[in-house]
Each structure stands twice: as C-alpha cells, then as structure tokens.
Design an enzyme around this catalytic site. Structure first.
Site, PDB file in Angstrom:
ATOM      1  N   THR A   1      -0.637  33.795  11.157  1.00  0.00           N
ATOM      2  CA  THR A   1      -1.506  32.739  11.435  1.00  0.00           C
ATOM      3  C   THR A   1      -0.698  31.572  10.967  1.00  0.00           C
ATOM      4  OG1 THR A   1      -3.448  31.534  10.974  1.00  0.00           O
ATOM      5  CG2 THR A   1      -2.969  33.214   9.556  1.00  0.00           C
ATOM      6  N   ASP A   2      -1.012  30.382  11.603  1.00  0.00           N
ATOM      7  CA  ASP A   2      -0.562  29.228  10.864  1.00  0.00           C
ATOM      8  C   ASP A   2      -1.228  28.676   9.453  1.00  0.00           C
ATOM      9  OD1 ASP A   2      -2.980  28.234  11.909  1.00  0.00           O
ATOM     10  OD2 ASP A   2      -2.278  26.596  13.094  1.00  0.00           O
ATOM     11  N   GLU A   3      -2.317  29.305   9.176  1.00  0.00           N
ATOM     12  CA  GLU A   3      -2.925  29.172   8.140  1.00  0.00           C
ATOM     13  C   GLU A   3      -2.285  29.825   6.582  1.00  0.00           C
ATOM     14  OE1 GLU A   3      -6.960  29.746   7.902  1.00  0.00           O
ATOM     15  OE2 GLU A   3      -7.671  29.114   9.888  1.00  0.00           O
TER      16      GLU A   3
ATOM     17  N   TYR B   1      -9.011  34.305   2.969  1.00  0.00           N
ATOM     18  CA  TYR B   1      -8.312  34.689   4.532  1.00  0.00           C
ATOM     19  C   TYR B   1      -6.801  34.469   4.355  1.00  0.00           C
ATOM     20  CZ  TYR B   1      -6.945  34.412   9.286  1.00  0.00           C
ATOM     21  OH  TYR B   1      -6.300  34.483  10.406  1.00  0.00           O
TER      22      TYR B   1
ATOM     23  N   LYS C   1      -3.791  37.056   4.855  1.00  0.00           N
ATOM     24  CA  LYS C   1      -2.696  37.155   5.874  1.00  0.00           C
ATOM     25  C   LYS C   1      -1.176  36.851   5.439  1.00  0.00           C
ATOM     26  CE  LYS C   1      -3.138  37.605   9.973  1.00  0.00           C
ATOM     27  NZ  LYS C   1      -3.238  38.653  10.664  1.00  0.00           N
TER      28      LYS C   1
HETATM   29  P1  NAD Z   1     -11.488  38.962  15.687  1.00  0.00           P
HETATM   30  O1  NAD Z   1     -12.298  38.954  14.329  1.00  0.00           O
HETATM   31  O2  NAD Z   1     -12.196  38.684  16.914  1.00  0.00           O
HETATM   32  O3  NAD Z   1     -10.920  40.553  15.845  1.00  0.00           O
HETATM   33  C1  NAD Z   1     -10.460  41.233  14.759  1.00  0.00           C
HETATM   34  C2  NAD Z   1     -10.648  42.891  15.331  1.00  0.00           C
HETATM   35  O4  NAD Z   1      -9.926  43.840  14.524  1.00  0.00           O
HETATM   36  C3  NAD Z   1     -12.165  43.654  15.628  1.00  0.00           C
HETATM   37  O5  NAD Z   1     -11.993  44.083  16.877  1.00  0.00           O
HETATM   38  C4  NAD Z   1     -12.218  44.502  14.568  1.00  0.00           C
HETATM   39  O6  NAD Z   1     -12.994  45.395  14.692  1.00  0.00           O
HETATM   40  C5  NAD Z   1     -10.876  44.874  14.232  1.00  0.00           C
HETATM   41  N1  NAD Z   1     -10.851  45.443  12.757  1.00  0.00           N
HETATM   42  C6  NAD Z   1     -11.123  44.748  11.756  1.00  0.00           C
HETATM   43  N2  NAD Z   1     -10.847  45.537  10.613  1.00  0.00           N
HETATM   44  C7  NAD Z   1     -10.311  46.716  11.040  1.00  0.00           C
HETATM   45  C8  NAD Z   1      -9.807  47.823  10.271  1.00  0.00           C
HETATM   46  N3  NAD Z   1      -9.871  47.993   8.998  1.00  0.00           N
HETATM   47  N4  NAD Z   1      -9.287  49.017  10.911  1.00  0.00           N
HETATM   48  C9  NAD Z   1      -9.431  48.626  12.608  1.00  0.00           C
HETATM   49  N5  NAD Z   1      -9.703  47.729  13.050  1.00  0.00           N
HETATM   50  C10 NAD Z   1     -10.104  46.599  12.531  1.00  0.00           C
HETATM   51  O7  NAD Z   1     -10.040  38.580  15.160  1.00  0.00           O
HETATM   52  P2  NAD Z   1      -9.186  37.675  16.300  1.00  0.00           P
HETATM   53  O8  NAD Z   1      -9.462  36.148  16.196  1.00  0.00           O
HETATM   54  O9  NAD Z   1      -9.111  38.353  17.622  1.00  0.00           O
HETATM   55  O10 NAD Z   1      -7.661  37.638  15.629  1.00  0.00           O
HETATM   56  C11 NAD Z   1      -6.728  38.767  15.790  1.00  0.00           C
HETATM   57  C12 NAD Z   1      -5.612  38.381  15.067  1.00  0.00           C
HETATM   58  O11 NAD Z   1      -4.994  37.332  15.251  1.00  0.00           O
HETATM   59  C13 NAD Z   1      -6.062  38.428  13.230  1.00  0.00           C
HETATM   60  O12 NAD Z   1      -4.891  39.194  12.856  1.00  0.00           O
HETATM   61  C14 NAD Z   1      -5.662  37.130  12.988  1.00  0.00           C
HETATM   62  O13 NAD Z   1      -5.659  36.939  11.863  1.00  0.00           O
HETATM   63  C15 NAD Z   1      -4.730  36.392  14.189  1.00  0.00           C
HETATM   64  N6  NAD Z   1      -4.851  35.039  14.487  1.00  0.00           N
HETATM   65  C16 NAD Z   1      -6.163  34.507  15.231  1.00  0.00           C
HETATM   66  C17 NAD Z   1      -6.160  33.360  15.735  1.00  0.00           C
HETATM   67  C18 NAD Z   1      -7.395  32.791  16.000  1.00  0.00           C
HETATM   68  O14 NAD Z   1      -7.506  31.528  16.511  1.00  0.00           O
HETATM   69  N7  NAD Z   1      -8.543  33.483  16.464  1.00  0.00           N
HETATM   70  C19 NAD Z   1      -4.873  32.501  15.506  1.00  0.00           C
HETATM   71  C20 NAD Z   1      -3.831  32.901  14.828  1.00  0.00           C
HETATM   72  C21 NAD Z   1      -3.938  34.243  14.449  1.00  0.00           C
HETATM   73  O1  DAU Z   2      -5.407  28.326  12.717  1.00  0.00           O
HETATM   74  C1  DAU Z   2      -5.532  29.734  13.115  1.00  0.00           C
HETATM   75  C2  DAU Z   2      -6.778  30.213  12.603  1.00  0.00           C
HETATM   76  O2  DAU Z   2      -8.022  29.782  13.292  1.00  0.00           O
HETATM   77  C3  DAU Z   2      -7.018  31.657  12.761  1.00  0.00           C
HETATM   78  O3  DAU Z   2      -6.055  32.391  11.739  1.00  0.00           O
HETATM   79  C4  DAU Z   2      -8.535  32.003  12.250  1.00  0.00           C
HETATM   80  O4  DAU Z   2      -8.328  33.724  12.281  1.00  0.00           O
HETATM   81  C5  DAU Z   2      -9.319  31.549  13.168  1.00  0.00           C
HETATM   82  O5  DAU Z   2     -10.609  31.643  12.621  1.00  0.00           O
HETATM   83  C6  DAU Z   2      -9.075  29.979  13.023  1.00  0.00           C
HETATM   84  O6  DAU Z   2      -9.621  29.537  11.729  1.00  0.00           O
HETATM   85  P1  DAU Z   2     -10.283  28.161  11.534  1.00  0.00           P
HETATM   86  O7  DAU Z   2     -10.967  28.234  10.176  1.00  0.00           O
HETATM   87  O8  DAU Z   2      -9.389  26.948  11.882  1.00  0.00           O
HETATM   88  O9  DAU Z   2     -11.378  28.119  12.834  1.00  0.00           O
HETATM   89  P2  DAU Z   2     -12.925  28.004  12.815  1.00  0.00           P
HETATM   90  O10 DAU Z   2     -13.166  28.033  14.312  1.00  0.00           O
HETATM   91  O11 DAU Z   2     -13.893  28.823  11.925  1.00  0.00           O
HETATM   92  O12 DAU Z   2     -13.086  26.356  12.462  1.00  0.00           O
HETATM   93  C7  DAU Z   2     -12.262  25.455  13.230  1.00  0.00           C
HETATM   94  C8  DAU Z   2     -12.615  24.025  12.616  1.00  0.00           C
HETATM   95  O13 DAU Z   2     -13.981  23.584  12.979  1.00  0.00           O
HETATM   96  C9  DAU Z   2     -12.585  24.101  11.034  1.00  0.00           C
HETATM   97  O14 DAU Z   2     -11.816  22.846  10.788  1.00  0.00           O
HETATM   98  C10 DAU Z   2     -13.784  24.058  10.682  1.00  0.00           C
HETATM   99  C11 DAU Z   2     -14.536  23.734  11.742  1.00  0.00           C
HETATM  100  N1  DAU Z   2     -15.928  24.223  11.795  1.00  0.00           N
HETATM  101  C12 DAU Z   2     -16.013  25.508  11.868  1.00  0.00           C
HETATM  102  C13 DAU Z   2     -17.260  26.098  12.133  1.00  0.00           C
HETATM  103  C14 DAU Z   2     -17.507  27.504  12.298  1.00  0.00           C
HETATM  104  C15 DAU Z   2     -17.114  23.364  11.774  1.00  0.00           C
HETATM  105  O15 DAU Z   2     -16.894  22.085  11.660  1.00  0.00           O
HETATM  106  N2  DAU Z   2     -18.549  23.795  12.047  1.00  0.00           N
HETATM  107  C16 DAU Z   2     -18.471  25.348  11.868  1.00  0.00           C
HETATM  108  O16 DAU Z   2     -19.674  25.711  12.082  1.00  0.00           O
END
Ligand code: NAD
Ligand code: DAU
Length: 349
Positions: A133-135, A161, A165
């Site tokens: 992730t970019d985080e 988190y 990662k």
């Molecule tokens: P999500 O939380 O929606 O899904 C995570 C999945 O992993 C779920 O199906 C969960 O059951 C499974 N899981 C969790 N722990 C597990 C374990 N111990 N064994 C097997 N399965 C397990 O997450 P997402 O948003 O789909 O993100 C997927 C990946 O992409 C993550 O690695 C996250 O860090 C990365 N990512 C997400 C974003 C985003 O914006 N959502 C952006 C950049 C990177």
């Molecule tokens: O940048 C990639 C990441 O993006 C992934 O690695 C993470 O898995 C994914 O959850 C996401 O992280 P963020 O923390 O950026 O996403 P989130 O949707 O939780 O929040 C987006 C922005 O919105 C953040 O600045 C916080 C704000 N926010 C979020 C929630 C849940 C609010 O203002 N109110 C809220 O209730």
C-alpha cells in the site's frame, strides 16, 4: 523479465473487497487459467460475494488461515504464482487494537514467504506478488502539491496498519535478497468500487446516506487521498505479476487526488443530499495528511494506466452499485458491525 501467463494462481484474501474483484477480473482475463482463493473469512471477508462462482471449474475456495503453514505449503505447491493480498486492512481498527494486524500482516506474510521458499527448495519455483500500500511511505504535507511518493521514497509508516504492511513489504524484499525468491510488489493508493466493506469512507458514507444517516467526517476534512477504481488496481496487479521485474516495486495510483471534504461534497451532490448530512467527528489519531503517487514506473515499464477511475462517472457508478446491491451491505452492517460503529463514532467533537 518477459511477459508470462500463469496456469494456476493462489490468491490470498479473495473474499475481501479487492480480492473479490480480482477473482472475477482474473477468471475473465485469463480464460485458460485456474485460481485458488485462500481466505479465513474474517469480519471483512464475505463468501456470499463469490457465491455465483461455486460451479465454476476454474475457481476453488479454500477456507483457511494464511498463518496455517501446512495449508499454505500444500496450496503453494499446486500453483505457479501467488498473489498475496490477505490482510487486516482498516487503519481505525489498527488504532483500536494492533494485535491482529501484527499477526496476519507480518506473521501471515512470513508464512506465505516460507511456503514459497520451501517450494523453491523442493525444485518448484513460484512467483509471488505482494499487494502492499502507499501508506508504507507515511504522509506528504498539504502545502507541497509537487511532492509524490516514488518507489525509492523511504518507508515511514504512521499507523499500526501501515507499519504492519511495511514490515510485510520489507520481509518480501529480504526473502528476495536472501533466498532469491521471485517476488514483485505493488504499492497502491485508495481503492473504490463494488464489494468494499462499509467501514471504509466511500461505502460508509454512501450506505449511511441511503439509510438517512449523517456521514462522520474526521477532523477538518482537509486530508487528501488519491482514488483509484478497484478494477484498475486489479489490472495493475496482473500486469506486475506477469511482467514485473523480479525484486521490483511498482507504485499504482489514480492521479485523482481529493480532500475528504471534496469527496464528501461530491458524494452528497451525486446523492442529492445537503451539507447538513455532514457530522464532524473527532479526528483519527495520527491521521496522515496526504497520499499521492508517482505511477510513472508501471506506466513506462508495463504500459499500465488507469482507465476506469475518472470522476464523476466512476464514483456515480459505484454509488449506483451500492444502491442496487443493498442486500449485500445491509447483511454486513449488522451484529458486530454495529458494535464497531458505536466504539468508533460514539464520541463527537
Ligand atoms: P479487506 O479487508 O476487504 O479484505 C481482506 C481479506 O483478507 C478478507 O477477505 C479477509 O477474510 C482476509 N483475511 C484477513 N486475515 C486473513 C488471514 N489471517 N488468513 C486468510 N485470510 C485473511 O481488504 P482490501 O481492502 O480488499 O485489501 C486487500 C489488500 O490490498 C490488503 O493487503 C491491503 O493492505 C491492500 N490495499 C488495499 C487498498 C484499499 O484501498 N482497500 C489500497 C492499497 C492496498
Ligand atoms: O492508501 C491505501 C489505503 O487506503 C489502504 O492501504 C487501506 O487498506 C485502506 O483502508 C485505505 O486507507 P485510508 O485510511 O486512507 O481509508 P479510509 O477509507 O479508512 O479513510 C479515507 C479517508 O477518509 C481518511 O483520510 C480518513 C477519512 N475518513 C474515514 C472514515 C472511515 C473520515 O473522514 N471518516 C470516516 O468515517
């Protein structure tokens, strides 16, 4: 390296948001390949999302934990590539309790790496793509729009988190260096689209508004995120898996920066709702100010660019999906979710 297509991919976390989209995308794009999905079905995993694929012979679901070494070893041995995206993924939950993040995102990644290492030792080479992730880069200041994360930007994660990662990311680099494992890594910005768990800001705000509830905006709403459609991310992961150079990292971004306030106004506008639906709440602890990606490397080397992420169209289509699939998120927004919502949003500013 040259382009190659894999016959059997092991995907971890395929019942989550990005995983569900990747399963569908992969089976469609690679009609001769098979995919096995290993998922523990934690709170964010939803087997219902892929129920329609039950009879698809090229797809198999295995209910299991990535920390279970015998399961991982056996599955890795059957495949020629692993896409590792299983994780605890929500920043706010990591602030409430970091333990599952350390266990899954670090320990689980180590287990996958050891499985790939074991397979290589037995003469079975498996390519692995780690979905990071970019985080991991930490935050950028708000007053320097010229600054972007590059692949050589030092890792400086802020939240538990992001730290977990980053640890997984660095373990991948270490196993590539030490054991010559064939590993590629993606670092992507914020995804949006169908099947996202409604704890993340877009599905949370959209489903709250459908239910007539206000949207909880953290702090002053000035924090900036870069938004990418999940299918653009899936395409990037496949490009990197099939064509990325071993040991390399590829940033993935939408070139689509918005402050949270802008995002909120855009959602309100699309849903014909007014500003009175914004409920300012206490800020996230350690809230990263801005993420922004330089995705030049994947564009130049692998010919990838986002084609599905432009707003307002992509945002409107996403909102429509949540409108049309309310049975999916209404089931999710019950039971334990309500408990989480109370603990996260109980206090006001
Ligand atoms: P999500 O939380 O929606 O899904 C995570 C999945 O992993 C779920 O199906 C969960 O059951 C499974 N899981 C969790 N722990 C597990 C374990 N111990 N064994 C097997 N399965 C397990 O997450 P997402 O948003 O789909 O993100 C997927 C990946 O992409 C993550 O690695 C996250 O860090 C990365 N990512 C997400 C974003 C985003 O914006 N959502 C952006 C950049 C990177
Ligand atoms: O940048 C990639 C990441 O993006 C992934 O690695 C993470 O898995 C994914 O959850 C996401 O992280 P963020 O923390 O950026 O996403 P989130 O949707 O939780 O929040 C987006 C922005 O919105 C953040 O600045 C916080 C704000 N926010 C979020 C929630 C849940 C609010 O203002 N109110 C809220 O209730």
């Amino acid at each position: 390296m040259s382009q190659r297509e894999f016959q059997h991919v092991l995907l971890t976390g395929g019942c989550g948001f990005i995983g569900t989209n990747f399963v569908r995308f992969f089976l469609e794009q690679r009609p001769d390949a098979r995919l096995t999905n290993l998922d523990a079905l934690t709170y964010s995993g939803n087997a219902e999302s892929l129920r329609d694929l039950e009879d698809e012979p090229r797809y198999r679901f295995v209910h299991g934990n990535i920390r279970d070494r015998p399961t991982v070893d056996a599955l890795v041995r059957e495949c020629d590539a692993v896409v590792h995206m299983a994780a605890e993924s929500h920043v706010d939950r990591s602030i409430q309790d970091a333990s599952p993040f350390i266990s899954t995102n670090i320990g689980g990644t180590q287990t996958i790496l050891d499985g790939v290492r074991q397979a290589k030792g037995d003469g079975h080479d498996v390519r692995m793509c780690y979905v990071s992730t970019d985080e991991v880069y930490g935050q950028l200041p708000l007053d320097r729009p010229d600054l972007l994360f590059r692949e050589d930007t030092p890792l400086a994660p802020s939240s538990p988190y992001a730290a977990s990662k980053a640890a997984g990311d660095m373990l991948c680099a270490a196993y590539h260096h030490t054991f010559a494992l064939d590993i590629v890594t993606t670092r992507c910005s914020n995804n949006f689209g169908p099947y996202q768990f409604p704890e993340k800001v877009i599905p949370l705000f959209v489903t709250n508004l459908i239910e007539g509830e206000p949207v909880p905006l953290y702090g002053d709403g000035r924090n900036v995120r870069d938004w990418l459609h999940v299918l653009d991310h899936c395409e990037a992961v496949l490009r990197v898996l099939e064509g990325g150079a071993s040991g390399e990292v590829y940033n993935v971004g939408g070139n689509n920066e918005r402050s949270n306030l802008e995002l909120t106004h855009e959602i309100l506008r699309c849903m014909d709702q007014g500003e009175e639906m914004i409920r300012p709440v206490a800020d996230r602890l350690g809230h990263d100010l801005r993420y922004a990606i330089d995705a030049g490397k994947i564009e130049r080397e692998l010919g990838w660019e986002p084609t599905r992420s432009a707003w307002p169209g992509a945002l409107e289509a996403t909102i429509d999906w949540y409108r049309e699939n309310d049975q999916w998120w209404r089931r999710v927004k019950s039971g334990a979710y309500r408990e989480y919502y109370r603990s996260q949003y109980g206090r006001t500013k």
